[in-house]
Design an enzyme around this catalytic site. Structure first.
Site, mmCIF file in Angstrom:
data_model
loop_
_atom_site.group_PDB
_atom_site.id
_atom_site.type_symbol
_atom_site.label_atom_id
_atom_site.label_comp_id
_atom_site.label_asym_id
_atom_site.label_seq_id
_atom_site.Cartn_x
_atom_site.Cartn_y
_atom_site.Cartn_z
ATOM 1 N N GLU A 133 -28.925 -19.123 -53.415
ATOM 2 C CA GLU A 133 -29.989 -19.978 -52.890
ATOM 3 C C GLU A 133 -30.635 -20.839 -53.963
ATOM 4 O OE1 GLU A 133 -32.075 -17.801 -49.112
ATOM 5 O OE2 GLU A 133 -32.423 -16.913 -51.067
ATOM 6 N N GLU A 167 -28.195 -9.022 -50.877
ATOM 7 C CA GLU A 167 -29.444 -9.762 -51.062
ATOM 8 C C GLU A 167 -29.492 -10.390 -52.453
ATOM 9 O OE1 GLU A 167 -33.291 -11.321 -50.487
ATOM 10 O OE2 GLU A 167 -31.631 -10.798 -49.165
ATOM 11 N N ARG A 226 -41.682 -25.490 -46.678
ATOM 12 C CA ARG A 226 -40.823 -25.240 -45.521
ATOM 13 C C ARG A 226 -39.426 -25.834 -45.701
ATOM 14 N NH1 ARG A 226 -43.857 -24.082 -40.660
ATOM 15 N NH2 ARG A 226 -42.276 -25.107 -39.396
ATOM 16 N N LYS A 237 -37.628 -23.025 -45.289
ATOM 17 C CA LYS A 237 -38.259 -21.710 -45.268
ATOM 18 C C LYS A 237 -38.162 -21.072 -43.889
ATOM 19 C CE LYS A 237 -40.609 -18.304 -46.970
ATOM 20 N NZ LYS A 237 -39.931 -17.378 -47.893
ATOM 21 N N LYS A 277 -29.785 -14.424 -53.169
ATOM 22 C CA LYS A 277 -30.814 -15.046 -54.006
ATOM 23 C C LYS A 277 -30.187 -15.955 -55.057
ATOM 24 C CE LYS A 277 -34.261 -13.735 -51.986
ATOM 25 N NZ LYS A 277 -33.387 -13.961 -50.847
ATOM 26 N N HIS A 335 -9.107 -3.760 -52.601
ATOM 27 C CA HIS A 335 -8.575 -4.329 -51.361
ATOM 28 C C HIS A 335 -8.665 -5.860 -51.354
ATOM 29 C CE1 HIS A 335 -8.087 -0.415 -49.421
ATOM 30 N NE2 HIS A 335 -9.192 -0.074 -50.060
ATOM 31 N N CYS A 384 -38.937 -28.433 -40.503
ATOM 32 C CA CYS A 384 -39.750 -29.638 -40.581
ATOM 33 C C CYS A 384 -41.233 -29.285 -40.447
ATOM 34 C CB CYS A 384 -39.363 -30.611 -39.480
ATOM 35 S SG CYS A 384 -37.613 -30.994 -39.402
ATOM 36 N N TRP A 390 -36.402 -32.288 -42.153
ATOM 37 C CA TRP A 390 -35.198 -31.626 -42.647
ATOM 38 C C TRP A 390 -34.050 -32.115 -41.781
ATOM 39 C CZ3 TRP A 390 -31.418 -28.018 -41.181
ATOM 40 C CH2 TRP A 390 -30.755 -27.371 -42.220
ATOM 41 N N ASN A 443 -40.531 -31.719 -34.302
ATOM 42 C CA ASN A 443 -39.757 -30.616 -34.868
ATOM 43 C C ASN A 443 -38.840 -30.072 -33.784
ATOM 44 O OD1 ASN A 443 -41.174 -30.854 -37.219
ATOM 45 N ND2 ASN A 443 -42.268 -28.919 -37.048
ATOM 46 N N GLY A 444 -37.612 -29.709 -34.156
ATOM 47 C CA GLY A 444 -36.699 -29.144 -33.184
ATOM 48 C C GLY A 444 -35.477 -30.018 -32.983
#
Length: 612
Positions: free
Chosen positions: A491, A484, A27, A607, A488, A507, A2, A74, A99-100
């Site tokens: 995301e 990674e 963010r 973010k 990406k 396997h 946020c 958020w 925020n939090g």
């Protein structure tokens, strides 16, 4: 996550609040809102679901005042709706942004309902507004009310509050969630991130844990967690407003991919000299700490965790130090055995990742005989303040939610660390170090060459238009790079993607391979190349579309349905993981364009993850 913006000025604050929120859009958020205290001493609030532009279009002329607070939310508690958007107001007398997460909000809510308070949202934040309002009944100032109310809150918070009962004041406080104060001749401001205020000021005060600040037009008074008035250092930001614009690029992510050669030059600057890595770059007592290090524990989340996985290979291979890595959100909730003489490494782009920060705090309490090092991209972050040693990546502002240049500069930083520790343990000779440093110096140009493959990658991306799954393969350190790459793709394109060590195919994962599941493989010319080639044959025999990014000397045999893209040549064990990251970033970016997703602000993501 946020974003908070607030301020008190000599003119209408509303345009500045909206502009600040736009600067914090990177963010991640799902709703936005603001409240101003008008000249008639009335709180005027506007909220909107979705983007900041929706809020901007909803603002009427009467939303006009010299003091105000604003927020991008958020969703944690409650759906992303207008009623749950911040700011929250209690009885037209207290306006709050937060925020939090308030962990004990249900108990507080039950208590406040018994006191007669009516709740209009599903959020945890509303208990803050009611708590301050209740305290204000017995206090002379908003400052005193906030000081009293915060003693009730358990969890993490960064709070901005205003009230008609105490006009001309903004009260700001933080515990576990970052908050900065901006100082300007136009007035004084608060924000969760200095980027929100770069067009207004370069002068910032970074609040410390438990600080409460009383902010007026021409003064800032700060009290610590014990209520004692304190002075906090004013720092001049080196960031420039232009650094957070897209410039000639379509997206921030695209810009940041192409900024990587320079970001790596900046990260290497003053860290290597005369064929040596400067151990002092990690801190004035780093050499002594490294010499006494017997174990290494790395803690990180997301992309930073993938960087740590690569570092485990390097640290054990180069420095010969036993190295463990774990996801921070799991590590902090178990009872790990922490050995003496452990170097505890945290990795975070923002330096505010909640799980990573709390894991470090917990470890420091449990074992006094460890040393801590953080690798991050923010000089004034919570992790840098909490860590004994700090190594700053010089990636510059990274706005795109999907990390690119932050990741590669983290890899460079961890490679420098591996060499420095290796030399302190007499595991790296002068000749070996000179070869590695030469590789560091070549990195920017090697990345620039890898970026030249973009046209070929664009053609490959078009084949993903109707794909919904993908597999990434790598061996050794390249498994972490494959992870990674898969992250990406997930995301920003919303394609389900997984990464596996190529040797694990038989396997279980090989059952997933068919003509509709493309496989992306990384083929450096290393000691595992022949085994990887055998794995590729196994995949191809199952009819999968394949993309192989190879070293020019790897000589992967072409097959029907296989696209081979040479990236570069003669890469070493350090340069290879960094360089092979580049085509995976480009591939994900261009697939996302074809899929039509929001590249810079993908759904549900933030973010900086500053809450659990």
């Amino acid at each position: 996550m946020c974003g908070i913006v607030g301020g008190i000025t000599k003119n209408n604050i509303t345009p500045l609040l909206v502009d600040g929120l736009k600067r914090l859009e990177y963010r991640g958020y799902d709703s936005a809102g603001l409240v101003v205290l008008t000249s008639k001493n009335i709180l005027q609030r506007v909220r909107a679901a979705g983007k900041v532009v929706n809020l901007e279009n909803s603002i009427s002329p009467e939303v006009n005042g010299m003091i105000g607070i604003a927020h991008t939310r958020w969703a944690t508690h409650g759906k992303p709706t207008i009623k749950n958007a911040h700011p929250h107001i209690c009885n037209n007398n207290v306006g709050v942004v937060h925020n939090g997460i308030i962990e004990n909000f249900l108990a507080l809510k039950t208590q406040q309902q018994a006191q007669g308070y009516h709740f209009t949202s599903d959020t945890d934040t509303e208990v803050i507004a009611h708590g301050i309002h209740q305290a204000l009944k017995n206090c002379d100032t908003l400052l005193q009310a906030v000081q009293q109310a915060v003693t009730l809150f358990q969890g993490a918070y960064g709070i901005g509050a205003i009230s008609p009962k105490n006009p001309g004041h903004i009260i700001a406080t933080r515990s576990g969630s970052p908050l900065v104060i901006g100082l300007s001749d136009k007035g004084n401001f608060i924000a969760s991130d200095q980027m929100a205020l770069l067009d207004i000021t370069k002068k910032f005060i970074f609040l410390e844990e438990g600080d409460i600040a009383d902010i007026t037009l021409d003064s800032v008074t700060i009290f610590d967690k014990n209520g004692k008035q304190v002075e906090r250092e004013i720092k001049i930001s080196k960031l420039k407003s232009g650094q957070v614009s897209k410039g000639e690029y379509t997206h921030y992510m695209q810009k940041e991919i192409f900024e990587q050669p320079q970001a790596i030059r900046d990260t290497l600057e003053s860290r290597i000299s005369k064929n040596k890595v400067l151990t002092s770059a990690f801190g004035h007592n780093a050499k002594t700490i490294f010499q006494n290090t017997e174990h290494i524990q790395i803690i990180a989340c997301g992309t930073s965790y993938n960087a740590g996985l690569v570092a485990k290979y390097w640290l054990e291979d180069i420095a010969k130090i036993p190295t463990h890595i774990e996801v921070a959100s799991e590590y902090r909730y178990r009872n790990p055995i922490i050995l003496d003489n452990t170097l505890f490494i945290t990795i975070s782009q923002s330096g505010e990742t909640a799980d990573t920060l709390e894991a470090l705090k917990a470890v420091k309490k449990r074992n006094k005989n460890i040393h801590s090092l953080t690798i991050c991209n923010s000089a004034e972050s919570s992790l840098t303040r909490e860590s004994e040693l700090t190594f700053l990546t010089h990636a510059g502002p990274e706005i795109g939610v999907a990390s690119t240049k932050a990741f590669t500069t983290q890899l460079v930083s961890l490679a420098l660390l591996s060499v420095a520790i290796g030399r302190c343990h007499n595991q790296v000779s002068e000749q070996q170090e000179a070869v590695i440093v030469d590789g560091f110096n070549q990195l920017p140009n090697l990345i620039a060459k890898a970026l030249e493959q973009e046209d070929q990658i664009i053609k490959l991306a078009k084949t993903f238009k109707d794909k919904f799954n993908a597999l990434f393969l790598g061996r050794g350190a390249m498994h972490a790079i494959a992870m990674e790459g898969a992250l990406k793709l997930k995301e920003i394109s919303y394609i389900h993607a997984e990464a596996y060590p190529a040797g694990e195919l038989k396997h279980g994962p090989i059952a997933l391979i068919d003509k509709d599941t493309p496989v992306i493989a990384i083929a450096p010319n290393d000691e595992l190349l022949d085994k990887l080639k055998s794995n590729l044959q196994e995949v191809k025999s199952r009819g999968s579309q394949m993309i192989v990014f190879e070293d020019e000397t790897s000589n992967v045999m072409p097959m029907d349905g296989m696209d081979i893209i040479p990236i570069t040549h003669n890469l070493g064990r350090i340069t290879a993981p960094i360089i092979f990251t580049i085509p995976l970033q480009l591939l994900s970016y261009h697939i996302a364009l074809i899929k039509g997703t929001d590249v810079d602000q993908p759904r549900n993501l933030a973010k900086s993850v500053t809450v659990e």
